[in-house]
Write a protein that holds these residues in place. Structure first.
Motif: not given
Lengths: 106, 244
Positions: B44-57
């Motif tokens: 959840x923290x990764x999503x909240x601080x990045x907001x970038x789908x391809x980057x997060x995957x």
């Protein structure tokens, strides 16, 4: 994994992603006058969106058939002048309908 | 800080389809992150601080395996480089009242979809519209991750599958009306689609990440279009209407 180690990774990742987005927005505030750059920036969104949509849209659902249905519905509704939300919602419904139908036929 | 209600709600409604799409993508990300070894709060923290789908995957496997930080930095830089381009373009779309604090916030929320909706809006994009636009997608991205990370297998597959097309349907609804009106945009869309497929399917080229493919094709096509069909100064579709 140690939570503090995770936080280090998170900080590095978030900082890189944020700076990439932030620096150009802070540096280039004035309206660009150059005709070529203005034209280039005008075309960028259309090109980016097209590249993201084709061919990915056809693999965005669990079957290419339902994805084609979604694509067809989106194109048809857009040509009828429907709003973004309407187009998106009906495309989802189309996928759901086609996949339900496919389960019956299978 | 004043917020114009009409502008804010027009932003909200433009953000709704993005939110629907993000819910599904973030849901899948949540499942993926937990399966890769992150805990739900970490995902959840990764999503909240990045907001970038391809980057997060791309980042999750590196983080989960405690890979080298340089690899994390490089992968994020390459995949997210397109946002630099989009920030330049979006920056041109802002009205003159947008200040530095707005920029700090809007830069953080400059995703493909938010960028697309903001830049395809008629006229300029003001603070109220932008605020309205980013709220629902951010909430959707976060809640989608929460749901995927904590209860990944509750939603039926068919619903997840159906949500998967929402973002693309929206892209189609953004691009086609302009392509209908303008022949140069039609050409731009057509060449982009052909090149994208070539890059996607051809051996060697298909090894490129999605981020690289988007940068290479869109920059090449936009340069070609800008050369063969530059905007006229009195063109109503011009990016910068504000300086007139």
């Amino acid at each position: 994994m140690d939570f503090y180690v995770f936080l280090k990774y998170l900080a590095v990742m978030s900082l890189v992603t944020y700076l990439i987005r932030l620096i150009p927005m802070l540096l280039i505030k004035k309206q660009i006058k150059n005709k070529f750059i203005k034209s280039f920036l005008y075309y960028i969104p259309f090109s980016v969106l097209t590249v993201m949509t084709v061919p990915a849209v056809f693999y965005s659902t669990s079957s290419v058939i339902s994805a084609v249905a979604a694509f067809a519905v989106a194109v048809a509704l857009t040509f009828c002048g429907k709003k973004l939300v309407t187009v998106a919602v009906f495309s989802c419904i189309a996928v759901f309908a086609v996949e339900t139908l496919m389960q019956f036929l299978a | 800080m004043k917020i114009k209600n009409a502008e804010f709600s027009s932003g909200l409604s433009a953000g709704l389809p993005i939110c629907l799409g993000y819910l599904s993508v973030a849901f899948v990300f949540g499942i993926f992150a937990v399966e890769s070894g992150l805990t739900p709060p970490e995902a959840i923290l990764v999503s909240m601080f990045n907001l970038t789908s391809a980057g997060q995957f791309a980042a999750v496997p590196i983080i989960a395996s405690l890979g080298p930080l340089t690899e994390l930095i490089l992968s994020q830089a390459v995949i997210n480089m397109r946002y630099a381009l989009m920030s330049v373009s979006l920056s041109q779309k802002f009205d003159s009242k947008i200040n530095i604090f707005d920029r700090l916030l809007f830069a953080f929320c400059n995703t493909d979809e938010i960028f697309a909706v903001a830049t395809s809006k008629k006229g300029t994009a003001g603070r109220s519209f932008m605020l309205g636009l980013i709220v629902l997608p951010y909430v959707g991205w976060t809640l989608g991750t929460v749901a995927g990370a904590t209860a990944g297998n509750i939603l039926p597959d068919q619903v997840i599958s159906a949500l998967g097309c929402a973002i693309y349907a929206m892209f189609i609804a953004i691009v086609l009306p302009e392509a209908k009106k303008s022949a140069p945009v039609r050409i731009c869309v057509l060449i982009s689609a052909i090149l994208s497929c070539i890059f996607y399917f051809l051996p060697f080229l298909k090894g490129l990440s999605d981020g690289m493919r988007i940068i290479i094709v869109s920059v090449a096509v936009s340069i070609i279009c800008a050369v063969i069909a530059p905007l006229k100064n009195d063109d109503k579709t011009e990016v910068c209407e504000v300086d007139k």
